[in-house]
Scaffold this active site. Structure first.
Site, short mmCIF file in Angstrom:
data_model
loop_
_atom_site.label_atom_id
_atom_site.label_comp_id
_atom_site.label_asym_id
_atom_site.label_seq_id
_atom_site.Cartn_x
_atom_site.Cartn_y
_atom_site.Cartn_z
N LYS A 277 -1.00 -1.09 -4.51
CA LYS A 277 -2.21 -0.32 -4.16
C LYS A 277 -1.80 1.13 -3.92
CE LYS A 277 -4.61 0.02 0.26
NZ LYS A 277 -5.19 -0.77 1.37
N GLU B 223 -10.89 0.50 -3.52
CA GLU B 223 -11.20 0.24 -2.11
C GLU B 223 -11.88 1.44 -1.45
OE1 GLU B 223 -7.72 -1.23 -0.12
OE2 GLU B 223 -8.59 -1.02 1.88
N GLY C 214 -3.76 -4.00 6.22
CA GLY C 214 -2.73 -3.66 7.21
C GLY C 214 -3.06 -2.35 7.88
N ASP D 207 -13.57 -1.85 3.03
CA ASP D 207 -12.67 -1.95 4.18
C ASP D 207 -13.42 -1.38 5.39
OD1 ASP D 207 -10.69 -1.54 6.10
OD2 ASP D 207 -9.29 -0.49 4.82
N ASP E 249 -7.06 2.94 -3.10
CA ASP E 249 -7.79 3.00 -1.84
C ASP E 249 -8.05 4.46 -1.51
OD1 ASP E 249 -8.85 2.76 0.68
OD2 ASP E 249 -7.14 1.68 1.56
N LYS F 272 -9.50 -6.90 8.10
CA LYS F 272 -8.50 -6.47 9.08
C LYS F 272 -8.97 -7.03 10.41
CE LYS F 272 -7.08 -2.19 6.84
NZ LYS F 272 -7.35 -0.74 6.72
N LYS G 62 -2.82 4.83 -2.60
CA LYS G 62 -3.75 5.68 -1.86
C LYS G 62 -4.14 6.82 -2.78
CE LYS G 62 -3.97 3.71 2.16
NZ LYS G 62 -5.25 3.25 2.73
N SER H 27 0.88 -1.16 0.00
CA SER H 27 0.00 0.00 0.00
C SER H 27 0.92 1.22 0.00
CB SER H 27 -0.87 -0.03 1.26
OG SER H 27 -1.59 1.18 1.38
O1 OSB Z 1 -7.12 1.79 4.55
O2 OSB Z 1 -5.90 0.08 4.34
C1 OSB Z 1 -6.10 1.20 4.83
C2 OSB Z 1 -3.04 2.23 6.89
C3 OSB Z 1 -3.65 2.86 7.96
C4 OSB Z 1 -5.01 2.97 7.97
C5 OSB Z 1 -5.78 2.45 6.93
C6 OSB Z 1 -5.18 1.81 5.86
C7 OSB Z 1 -3.78 1.73 5.83
C8 OSB Z 1 -3.04 1.13 4.72
C9 OSB Z 1 -1.65 0.66 5.00
O3 OSB Z 1 -3.46 1.08 3.59
C10 OSB Z 1 -1.54 -0.81 5.02
C11 OSB Z 1 -0.21 -1.22 5.56
O4 OSB Z 1 0.75 -1.19 4.79
O5 OSB Z 1 -0.12 -1.59 6.76
MG MG Z 2 -8.26 0.61 3.18
#
Ligand code: OSB
Ligand code: MG
Length: 376
Positions: free
Chosen positions: A162, A214, A291, A239, A189, A263, A164, A136
């Site tokens: 992925k 996402e 994550g 999510d 995402d 998660k 953001k 991510s």
């Molecule tokens: O939306 O998946 C998410 C990190 C913090 C809060 C929300 C998210 C995320 C990530 C990072 O996308 C995932 C990771 O590398 O741990």
């Molecule tokens: Mg997410």
């Protein structure tokens, strides 16, 4: 049976090796609640994934601390429990606070695995020998920096990228990425950054052939996601909206999404994570493990969970070095050049928790012990 002798809470502060930016904010240092549970000479750790602020979910480290100290840990200490699966019914009087509950429940599963002398993955019902890894990648200072980050991750072998995104960091970025890498497995995402007025805008992303989009809309929505999904060729993945098995069933039934992100903290622990996994599997909906910028403790729990069969898409569980200069477990979590993490076969979580390092990072602590044991 496991007798829960003590629950230790501690807060550690750890700087991220690289700042992480999402549509809801920037994280540079993490304040993390760890729990440690003692039972008959065994000890196991759990990580609460709540952030410093209630931006991703309505929990924060501070709400999790107080609920763990005043409500959850007192329901556990001094009790005899069969295992991790006993926790939901012990905690059910307390509504919500799933990330706080998950930290404790997951530690109890870890204890149960140690007691039974099996691996945690095994105890959870996992069958995969390796898990599939993606990354991510946060919002970056510039497209050039983003392109370097993607190139690095691809070179390391990660199976899915992925990105953001948020209004202003979306279509143009996806376009540049697709020009340079037309074939890679790509997703995005939005962390709830879009609204109904953006439906046409989001529909343009079909041209980028992403694996999924996402959580584009509100963090608590199913209905408008189902409206949007009808307009898209690309799968939506939820999510934030999914807190339990019933949410998963509702989302699948309403066709709000075609993929689920699980998660373990967001759904309140391994029991509910397995229930969501199974509900999705029975309905042909693939899942992957999300994550929350975990330390090694939460990360190895994610690895164990990801070993369940329906985790058939690459997750966000990646190498320790992508987050931390030094992790708090040994060995650090490593990803192979094929973009896989080996599921440990050893007893319990299969990694060693580095107590001295944790000690050095600790800024507050609290112990709850069974009253009868304090007196002897
Ligand atoms: O939306 O998946 C998410 C990190 C913090 C809060 C929300 C998210 C995320 C990530 C990072 O996308 C995932 C990771 O590398 O741990
Ligand atoms: Mg997410």
């Amino acid at each position: 049976m496991l007798t829960i002798d003590a629950v230790h809470l501690r807060e550690i502060n750890m700087p991220l090796a690289f700042p992480f930016e999402t549509s809801f904010g920037l994280t540079t240092t993490r304040r993390i609640l760890l729990v440690e549970i003692e039972s008959d000479g065994l000890t196991a750790w759990g990580e609460c994934v709540a952030g410093e602020h209630p931006y991703f979910s309505d929990e924060s480290i501070d709400t999790a601390w107080i609920v763990t100290e005043t409500e959850l840990a007192p329901r556990l200490v001094g009790k005899e429990v069969v295992g991790g699966g006993s926790c939901p019914s012990l905690f059910c009087q307390v509504r919500g606070h799933r990330m706080a509950k998950a930290a404790l429940e997951n530690a109890v599963w870890d204890l149960e695995a140690q007691k039974k002398r099996v691996s945690l993955a095994n105890l959870l019902g996992g069958t995969r020998k390796v898990i599939l890894c993606g990354v991510s990648i946060g919002i970056q200072p510039s497209p050039t920096v983003l392109m370097e980050k993607i190139a690095e991750a691809l070179e390391a072998g990660y199976q899915r990228i992925k990105l953001k995104c948020k209004p202003g960091w979306d279509t143009k970025i996806f376009e540049q990425v697709r020009v340079r890498w037309p074939e890679i497995v790509l997703s995005c995402d939005a962390n709830s950054a879009y609204r109904i007025v953006d439906f046409d805008h989001i529909a343009e992303w079909d041209q980028f052939k992403m694996l999924m989009i996402e959580q584009p809309l509100w963090y608590d929505d199913f209905y408008f996601h189902s409206m949007l999904q009808k307009r898209l060729e690309t799968a939506i993945c939820l999510d934030e909206s999914i807190h339990n098995r019933r949410d998963a069933l509702a989302a699948i039934d309403m066709e709000s999404c075609r993929i689920l992100n699980i998660k373990v903290g967001r759904v309140g622990g391994f029991s509910e994570a397995i229930a969501v996994h199974n509900a999705a599997a029975e309905r042909g909906i693939p899942v992957w493990c999300g994550g929350m910028l975990e330390t090694g403790i939460g990360r190895v729990h994610n690895i164990a969970l990801s070993s369940l069969q329906n985790f058939s898409l690459p997750g966000d569980v990646s190498a320790s070095a992508r987050y931390w200069a030094e992790d708090i477990i040994e060995p650090e979590v490593m990803v192979s050049t094929k973009g896989e993490i080996e599921v440990p076969r050893g007893i319990g979580c299969g990694y060693t928790v580095l107590r001295d390092r944790i000690e050095a990072l600790t800024v507050r602590r609290q112990t709850l012990r069974a009253a009868s044991r304090v007196m002897v």
